[in-house]
Write an enzyme that holds these catalytic residues in place. Structure first.
Site, mmCIF file in Angstrom:
data_model
loop_
_atom_site.group_PDB
_atom_site.id
_atom_site.type_symbol
_atom_site.label_atom_id
_atom_site.label_comp_id
_atom_site.label_asym_id
_atom_site.label_seq_id
_atom_site.Cartn_x
_atom_site.Cartn_y
_atom_site.Cartn_z
ATOM 1 N N LYS A 47 1.800 3.551 -29.080
ATOM 2 C CA LYS A 47 0.652 2.735 -29.497
ATOM 3 C C LYS A 47 -0.513 3.667 -29.818
ATOM 4 O O LYS A 47 -1.178 4.171 -28.914
ATOM 5 C CB LYS A 47 0.211 1.750 -28.413
ATOM 6 C CG LYS A 47 -0.845 0.752 -28.924
ATOM 7 C CD LYS A 47 -1.736 0.190 -27.841
ATOM 8 C CE LYS A 47 -2.985 0.980 -27.633
ATOM 9 N NZ LYS A 47 -3.954 0.989 -28.785
ATOM 10 N N GLU B 32 -4.364 11.919 -19.289
ATOM 11 C CA GLU B 32 -5.329 12.948 -19.657
ATOM 12 C C GLU B 32 -6.597 12.212 -20.014
ATOM 13 O O GLU B 32 -6.660 11.511 -21.022
ATOM 14 C CB GLU B 32 -4.788 13.788 -20.822
ATOM 15 C CG GLU B 32 -5.587 15.059 -21.063
ATOM 16 C CD GLU B 32 -6.530 14.925 -22.227
ATOM 17 O OE1 GLU B 32 -7.733 14.689 -21.963
ATOM 18 O OE2 GLU B 32 -6.085 15.055 -23.371
ATOM 19 N N CYS C 97 -12.367 15.768 -25.402
ATOM 20 C CA CYS C 97 -12.454 15.556 -23.957
ATOM 21 C C CYS C 97 -12.645 16.866 -23.192
ATOM 22 O O CYS C 97 -13.218 16.879 -22.108
ATOM 23 C CB CYS C 97 -11.215 14.824 -23.450
ATOM 24 S SG CYS C 97 -9.671 15.578 -23.990
ATOM 25 N N GLU D 6 -19.871 11.781 -19.602
ATOM 26 C CA GLU D 6 -19.246 12.283 -20.818
ATOM 27 C C GLU D 6 -19.881 11.571 -22.011
ATOM 28 O O GLU D 6 -19.742 10.357 -22.170
ATOM 29 C CB GLU D 6 -17.740 12.035 -20.792
ATOM 30 C CG GLU D 6 -17.007 12.649 -21.960
ATOM 31 C CD GLU D 6 -15.499 12.443 -21.883
ATOM 32 O OE1 GLU D 6 -14.770 13.353 -22.317
ATOM 33 O OE2 GLU D 6 -15.068 11.380 -21.405
#
Length: 477
Positions: free
Chosen positions: A170, A245, A279, A378
């Site tokens: 997906k 992750e 990331c 973040e």
């Protein structure tokens, strides 16, 4: 206008169970550039059943047979590299140089690495009288993000194929075009029917039924920590393996030496790459407090030289991926100002001359403290925070003072000193002086996730370990 209205299930392009679609918006123009079928639980059921049906045959193929299939995939991938790059630029705004270069190149690099690893991988070995066997875990649900589409598809699909697993992919609904082209590549390469399946859609419609499906044996997810927690909860009742992750707020410790100015400039440029949508980006730069003013001057000059504009033009940065992402970044930049950080470059609003598109100014804050929001959260945009440290021990203390632990960076002329600092950073991987290696294990500590991807380490989560006792004669022990 692209239209992708079928899913790839059981080796065929099939109609979805329901006539639902979603629009894809080009972030450079803010205009709809595609329409994609939106999947449902029924489509997931069909894809998982196809993967389950193909598992018995694919799991018993030899490593050599799988090498041959992966080599075929590489051949077709290279022929379709331009199509993948064009899709990337359109769906998530990657500048053409980046799309044709590192974005698509990462996928090819991971595939080449997987082939090399598979040729020498040890799937069984004797330990005394016991034979230790590594077997494919089964049907895998693979959920990938929008920011590095081909990298994240590659580090999941290729290890799964190499180890004998079957799968349902997906892709992110924000970057579905590359997933569709990728499915065409695997089909043309002759991957057996049912081994690889593609269902497009969003998290509630496809991600939830895929991660909770009782006939899926493992889920590999890359994305936000919040979504990762939800996926782990969805998977828990069936006790399937979950690898993740997730987010990061990675430190970049710039050491006090003759390469200081150069390393500050490199750190700014690295942070801004891909519009900061990485990331593992070095988003917290740590510099000696006594050299803060020098760092500010270098950072300002570097950031001012980073061009932003149409991804089809000769610009370093394109837009960020969406309007919601743009607004989030703008709010965090404003919060940095409100909390008293020194705005060195950039700031809120679009760059001059760009009235449309989700473009963000390359932004640098200095004299940041580690309790500020911009040092904790973040941001996922081209925003760098610079923090001061009084000693190496202090730098390491700041570096590790985060709920994340995906990556870290150390820059310095003294390699031995840099190595010593790298060992003390609590993160899944640490790059010294911009080191890069496709064989490096990639994954996080703490809220940055679990499991590892890339190279040989990327195979491990797709394998079960079986011990066959008494396999060898008694005297073998």
């Amino acid at each position: 206008m692209r239209e992708y209205l079928k899913f790839y299930i059981g080796g065929q392009w099939t109609d979805p169970a329901q006539s639902q679609t979603f629009d894809v918006v080009n972030p450079a123009t803010e205009e709809v550039c595609g329409k994609v079928a939106a999947g449902s639980a029924a489509d997931v059921d069909k894809a998982v059943a196809a993967a389950r049906g193909a598992f018995a045959g694919w799991s018993t193929t030899s490593a050599g047979e799988r090498v041959e299939v992966l080599q075929n995939v590489l051949d077709v991938y290279q022929k379709r590299a331009g199509d993948l790059a064009a899709a990337l630029t359109e769906e998530m705004g990657a500048p053409t140089a980046l799309a044709n270069g590192f974005q698509v190149g990462l996928g090819a690099g991971h595939l080449t690495t997987a082939i090399a690893v598979l040729k020498d991988f040890v799937f069984e070995e004797p330990r005394g009288a016991t034979l230790v066997v590594k077997e494919p875990i089964g049907v895998c649900g693979l959920i990938t993000p929008w920011n590095w589409p081909m990298n994240q598809i590659a580090v999941k699909v290729f290890p799964a194929l190499a180890t004998g697993c079957t799968m349902v992919l997906k892709p992110s609904e924000r970057s579905p075009f590359t997933g569709q082209v990728f499915a065409e590549i695997l089909d043309a390469a002759g991957v057996p029917a049912g081994v690889f399946n593609l269902v497009q859609g969003d998290g509630p419609g496809v991600g939830v039924p895929l991660s909770s499906h009782p006939d899926v044996d493992m889920v590999s997810f890359t994305g936000s920590t919040r979504a990762g927690i939800d996926i782990a909860k969805n998977a828990a009742p069936s006790v399937k393996r979950v690898t993740q992750e997730l987010g990061g707020k990675s430190p970049n410790i710039v050491l006090d030496d003759e390469d200081f100015a150069e390393n500050v400039g490199k750190g700014v440029a690295t942070m801004m790459g891909n519009s900061g949508q990485t990331c593992s980006a070095p988003s917290r730069m740590l510099v000696p407090s006594a050299r803060m003013e020098e760092a500010i001057a270098v950072a300002r000059d570097t950031a001012s030289g980073i061009t932003v504009g149409d991804p089809h033009g000769d610009f370093v940065l394109g837009p960020v991926v969406s309007g919601s992402q743009f607004e989030k970044i703008q709010a965090l930049i404003q919060q940095g100002v409100d909390e008293g950080a020194t705005l060195v470059a950039g700031g809120t609003g679009r760059p001059d001359g760009l009235e449309k598109g989700y473009y963000v100014k390359p932004t640098v804050f200095a004299e940041v403290t580690n309790d500020m929001t911009i040092a904790r959260e973040e941001i996922f945009g081209p925003v760098l925070t610079i923090l001061g440290y009084d000693s190496v021990d202090h730098a390491i203390e700041i570096a590790n003072d985060t709920e994340y632990g995906l990556s870290g960076y150390v820059a310095g002329a003294d390699l031995d000193k840099a190595r010593a600092v790298a060992r003390r950073i609590r993160a899944g991987y640490v790059a010294i002086n911009d080191g890069f290696d496709f064989n490096c294990p990639f994954g996080g500590y703490k809220k940055s996730g679990n499991g590892r991807e890339w190279g040989e380490f990327g195979f491990h989560d797709y394998l079960e370990i079986k011990g066959i006792l008494g396999y060898a004669p008694d005297d073998a022990s």
